[in-house]
Structure formats: C-alpha cells, structure tokens
Write a protein that holds these residues in place. Structure first.
Motif, short mmCIF file in Angstrom:
data_model
loop_
_atom_site.label_atom_id
_atom_site.label_comp_id
_atom_site.label_asym_id
_atom_site.label_seq_id
_atom_site.Cartn_x
_atom_site.Cartn_y
_atom_site.Cartn_z
N ALA A 101 7.65 -9.09 3.46
CA ALA A 101 7.74 -7.92 2.58
C ALA A 101 7.67 -6.60 3.34
CB ALA A 101 6.65 -7.97 1.52
N VAL A 102 6.99 -6.58 4.49
CA VAL A 102 6.86 -5.33 5.24
C VAL A 102 7.80 -5.27 6.44
CG1 VAL A 102 4.46 -5.06 4.52
CG2 VAL A 102 4.95 -6.21 6.69
N ARG A 103 8.73 -6.21 6.52
CA ARG A 103 9.61 -6.29 7.70
C ARG A 103 10.31 -4.96 7.99
NH1 ARG A 103 15.39 -9.03 7.53
NH2 ARG A 103 15.70 -6.97 6.61
N ASN A 104 10.89 -4.35 6.99
CA ASN A 104 11.66 -3.13 7.21
C ASN A 104 10.78 -1.89 7.34
OD1 ASN A 104 13.99 -4.60 7.13
ND2 ASN A 104 14.51 -4.06 5.02
N ASP A 105 9.48 -2.06 7.15
CA ASP A 105 8.56 -0.93 7.29
C ASP A 105 7.76 -1.01 8.58
OD1 ASP A 105 8.75 0.49 4.52
OD2 ASP A 105 8.63 -1.66 4.10
N GLY A 106 8.12 -1.97 9.44
CA GLY A 106 7.44 -2.12 10.71
C GLY A 106 6.26 -3.04 10.58
N PRO A 107 6.37 -4.29 11.04
CA PRO A 107 5.29 -5.27 10.88
C PRO A 107 4.14 -5.03 11.86
CG PRO A 107 7.09 -6.23 12.12
CD PRO A 107 7.55 -4.85 11.73
N ALA A 108 3.55 -3.85 11.78
CA ALA A 108 2.42 -3.47 12.65
C ALA A 108 1.70 -2.32 11.97
CB ALA A 108 2.93 -3.06 14.04
N GLY A 109 0.62 -1.86 12.58
CA GLY A 109 -0.08 -0.70 12.07
C GLY A 109 -0.55 -0.87 10.64
N ILE A 110 -0.41 0.17 9.83
CA ILE A 110 -0.92 0.18 8.47
C ILE A 110 -0.35 -0.96 7.65
CG2 ILE A 110 -0.90 1.48 6.29
CD1 ILE A 110 -1.14 4.03 7.98
N ALA A 111 0.94 -1.25 7.81
CA ALA A 111 1.57 -2.32 7.04
C ALA A 111 0.89 -3.67 7.31
CB ALA A 111 3.06 -2.41 7.36
N MET A 112 0.63 -3.98 8.58
CA MET A 112 0.01 -5.27 8.89
C MET A 112 -1.48 -5.28 8.54
SD MET A 112 0.71 -8.30 9.65
CE MET A 112 2.41 -8.10 10.17
N MET A 113 -2.14 -4.14 8.58
CA MET A 113 -3.52 -4.08 8.12
C MET A 113 -3.58 -4.35 6.62
SD MET A 113 -5.02 -0.89 10.31
CE MET A 113 -5.17 -0.96 12.10
N ALA A 114 -2.59 -3.88 5.89
CA ALA A 114 -2.51 -4.16 4.46
C ALA A 114 -2.31 -5.66 4.23
CB ALA A 114 -1.36 -3.37 3.83
N VAL A 115 -1.40 -6.26 4.96
CA VAL A 115 -1.18 -7.72 4.89
C VAL A 115 -2.49 -8.45 5.19
CG1 VAL A 115 -0.04 -9.67 6.01
CG2 VAL A 115 1.28 -7.64 5.38
N SER A 116 -3.19 -8.00 6.21
CA SER A 116 -4.42 -8.65 6.64
C SER A 116 -5.47 -8.65 5.54
CB SER A 116 -4.98 -7.96 7.89
OG SER A 116 -4.06 -8.01 8.96
N TYR A 262 -5.42 -4.54 19.49
CA TYR A 262 -4.29 -3.87 18.85
C TYR A 262 -3.09 -4.80 18.66
CZ TYR A 262 -7.02 0.32 19.59
OH TYR A 262 -8.03 1.25 19.56
N GLY A 263 -3.33 -6.09 18.69
CA GLY A 263 -2.26 -7.05 18.45
C GLY A 263 -2.02 -7.23 16.96
N TYR A 264 -0.75 -7.19 16.55
CA TYR A 264 -0.39 -7.32 15.13
C TYR A 264 0.42 -8.57 14.83
CZ TYR A 264 -2.01 -2.50 14.69
OH TYR A 264 -2.78 -1.36 14.71
N SER A 265 0.78 -9.35 15.85
CA SER A 265 1.53 -10.57 15.61
C SER A 265 1.21 -11.58 16.70
CB SER A 265 3.04 -10.30 15.60
OG SER A 265 3.54 -10.16 16.93
#
Length: 378
Positions: A101-116, A262-265
């Motif tokens: 769902a966050v692929r096009n918004d950059g799968p890192a940073g705030i987007a991946m923290m939200a996923v987490s 700082y690893g997101y994937s």
C-alpha cells in the motif's frame, strides 16, 4: 495497494466464525522531554508515540511506533482501508498488503513506521484472540530479554551523565550506553566520566549516531580504549557500509561495531551483513515493518552468525525478542522507558538486568491509559 494481492486477499473465503479486522484507528501523543536531549547529530525536546488500535472477534490489539504525527494520516487514510475486513489471523498476508500500500510513497521513513505500528497491533490482537502471551504464540527461545541502559545524552552535564549511568549500574544493569559525537573534542573526557560513575565491572557502550568521519572514529576508538569501551554504535552514518567495515576491521577486538536501527526492509539488513559492516546487527520493530519483519531480520542475523539487538521501544520488543535464537541485548532507552511507563499499564521493569514477560496476560501485556494520555494527544 497491489491489485494482485488485493484479489488474493479478498477472494479468500472468510468463514463467518473467522475474525476479521475492524475499527482500525491511529492517534498520536507528543510528550515533552524532562530536559533538552541531543546526540551526535540532532537535538530534540519532545517525542511522539503513534498508537494503533484495532479490533477483531471481540478483542482489541494495540501497537505503536515512535515517529512523526504524520504517520496517523498514513495509517487512517491508506492502511486502515487496505486491511479492514481481512482475516485477522493471516498476518504475513496482511503485512504484505500494508507494505504494498505504501510502495509509491516510499517504503521507508514515516510510511514504514506507520506499517510497523499496524503490524505490531496485529500481533497483539492475534495473541489475544488465541488467549496467549505473544511470546508463547511465537515460541520462546529464552525466558527474559537482557537490556542495556541507554541515554547519556550529549546535552547532559557531568552530574546528569554520571547519575543516570551510575544509577543503572547500581540497579544491576550490566551494560550502559552514552551518546557521543556532537563535540568530538570533549568525548574522551565524557567517556572517562562515565567509566568513573559505573565502576569497573559494568560494560560501557558509546553511540555517535553517525557524528564522526572514518578517521575521527578510529582516533576516538583509540582514546576510548583506556575507558574500556566495548560497543561502538554508528561511528559513521549507517548508510556508509564501507566506512563501517573499515572501522570494524581496524578497532581493537574487544570493540563491537553496531548499526542497523535505520533499516526499513530486510534487503537493507541483508546488504549490511553481506558487507560485513557490523559485529552486532540492530533492528527496530517500530521502523522495519513491525514484528513480522523484525523476525525476518533476526533470521538473517542468525544465518550470518551475527548477534542481534533491538533498538529502543523496549516494551514493544519484549515478546518478539524472546522468540529470537540469536538475540543479544535490547536497548532500554531512557526517553522511551519514561513514555511507556506514563502511557501504558503492564510495562515490565528490569530485574537483574533483564525484562521478563507477564505470562498471565495475553498479547504483549500492555494496556493503554487513554485518560492519562489525553493531555498529550496531537
């Protein structure tokens, strides 16, 4: 969201008795620090916890991340619609859907923290649906999570530094960590002050948060040797894998180079391990995609025979860490410990330098104190 993944999830036959995700909502709480805090590269005076609450089968799960309040919009606007109505027990599929769902918004940073934060809540929910502590559901490799006291901010004066680190040592925590790197010329003396406060039997860790150059880092490592520093975290930026490897290969053997927060994937961690950049691999379940991917990263560390450590958020990591065969030690970060104790019931306190789960409580054993948290709500 990935159309193919949507089709797979929505075409799955959902039995009427099978619990599905309902009422997923996020909220943010910003808590001022007790005093100004800083490390080698940034300064701050508040910290924000983003909480996720969701329901299925009459049970509620909670999870969280420490991130920007902007993560609330990502969760409520993008992630909640993505998995609402989906089977609550199928966490790997749900995690894949969240990441897609966050692929096009950059799968890192705030987007991946939200996923987490959402993924963490899903695991708490699943364990509650099964009426099990999460560590029992995951399978325990150990009975407790060893911790190291973490703080020693560069904004502290000598008294503050020594009281905090010395207090952890007196409480039986066998390892403590301080921040360095903001003023390299003062770091050797500050490290000496820390050693003086903690005595001879407590291990001393330092964290530069990427504040040094490679040559500075090596010079400081030689200076810190007289204070017997045994952990050297992010002496240079964690993205500088060549620099980390160079430092790792040139410091004295007792010193362990650590990085990875700082690893997101999983791919980031794979590259770090392949580069032989660290002696200890760190990961953060509030950043790397939640408990689902935290455990994947732990498997990479295990396969590489590299010790594995959790970064910050000790209450969120406790149950997952107990399921990790290669787990080494967890960061008992002062700022997060204070916030978790303020906002949650059920937070474990260290005993003999370790945290123990409450095996009488299902899920991660935490209960959010909405009334106490309300003054801090964003």
């Amino acid at each position: 969201m990935n159309p193919a993944l949507t089709h797979i999830l929505r075409s799955k036959k959902v039995d009427q008795e099978e619990p599905v995700i309902r009422n997923l909502i996020a909220s943010a709480y910003t808590i001022p620090t007790e005093t100004p805090e800083s490390d080698g590269t940034i300064k701050w005076n508040n910290t924000t916890l983003v909480l996720v609450e969701l329901e299925a089968g009459g049970k509620q799960g909670i999870g969280y991340s420490y991130t920007s309040p902007a993560a609330v919009s990502v969760i409520n606007g993008m992630l909640a619609p993505c998995i609402t109505g989906m089977p609550a027990m199928d966490i790997p599929a749900l995690n894949n859907a969240l990441v897609a769902a966050v692929r096009n918004d950059g799968p890192a940073g705030i987007a991946m923290m939200a996923v987490s934060a959402v993924d963490n809540a899903l695991w708490d929910l699943k364990a509650k649906l099964l009426a099990l502590p999460l560590c029992t559901l995951l399978g325990m490799a150990r009975k407790s999570m060893r911790v190291y006291g973490s703080g020693g901010f560069t904004a502290y004066d000598k008294k503050q530094l020594q009281q905090q680190l010395g207090g952890w040592a007196e409480a039986g925590i066998a390892e403590v960590k301080m921040k360095i790197g903001r003023d390299p010329g003062k770091d050797q003396e500050r490290v000496k002050q820390a050693r003086e406060a903690i005595g001879e039997t407590t291990d001393l860790f330092v964290d530069a948060n990427g504040g040094y150059t490679v040559k500075q880092a090596l010079e400081k490592a030689r200076q810190f040797a007289e204070s017997r520093v045994s952990w050297y975290e992010e002496p240079v930026a964690s993205s500088d894998l060549a620099g980390l490897r160079f430092i790792r290969n040139h410091v004295a053997p007792p010193v362990q180079v650590a990085a990875g927060e700082y690893g997101y994937s999983p791919f980031y961690f794979k590259e770090m391990l392949q580069a032989e950049a660290v002696d200890v691999l760190q990961a953060d379940a509030t950043r790397c995609g939640g408990i689902t991917r935290f455990l994947q990263v732990a498997s990479l560390a295990f396969a590489s025979q590299v010790p594995f450590s959790s970064h910050c958020a000790p209450a969120q990591h406790l149950h997952a860490a107990l399921a990790v065969p290669a787990f080494y030690t967890a960061e008992y970060f002062y700022d997060h410990v204070r916030i978790e104790s303020m906002l949650f019931d059920g937070v474990a306190a260290p005993r003999g330098g370790a945290l123990f789960p409450d095996l009488s409580s299902p899920g991660i054993g935490l209960r959010f104190k909405h009334a106490d948290a309300e003054p801090y709500k964003v």
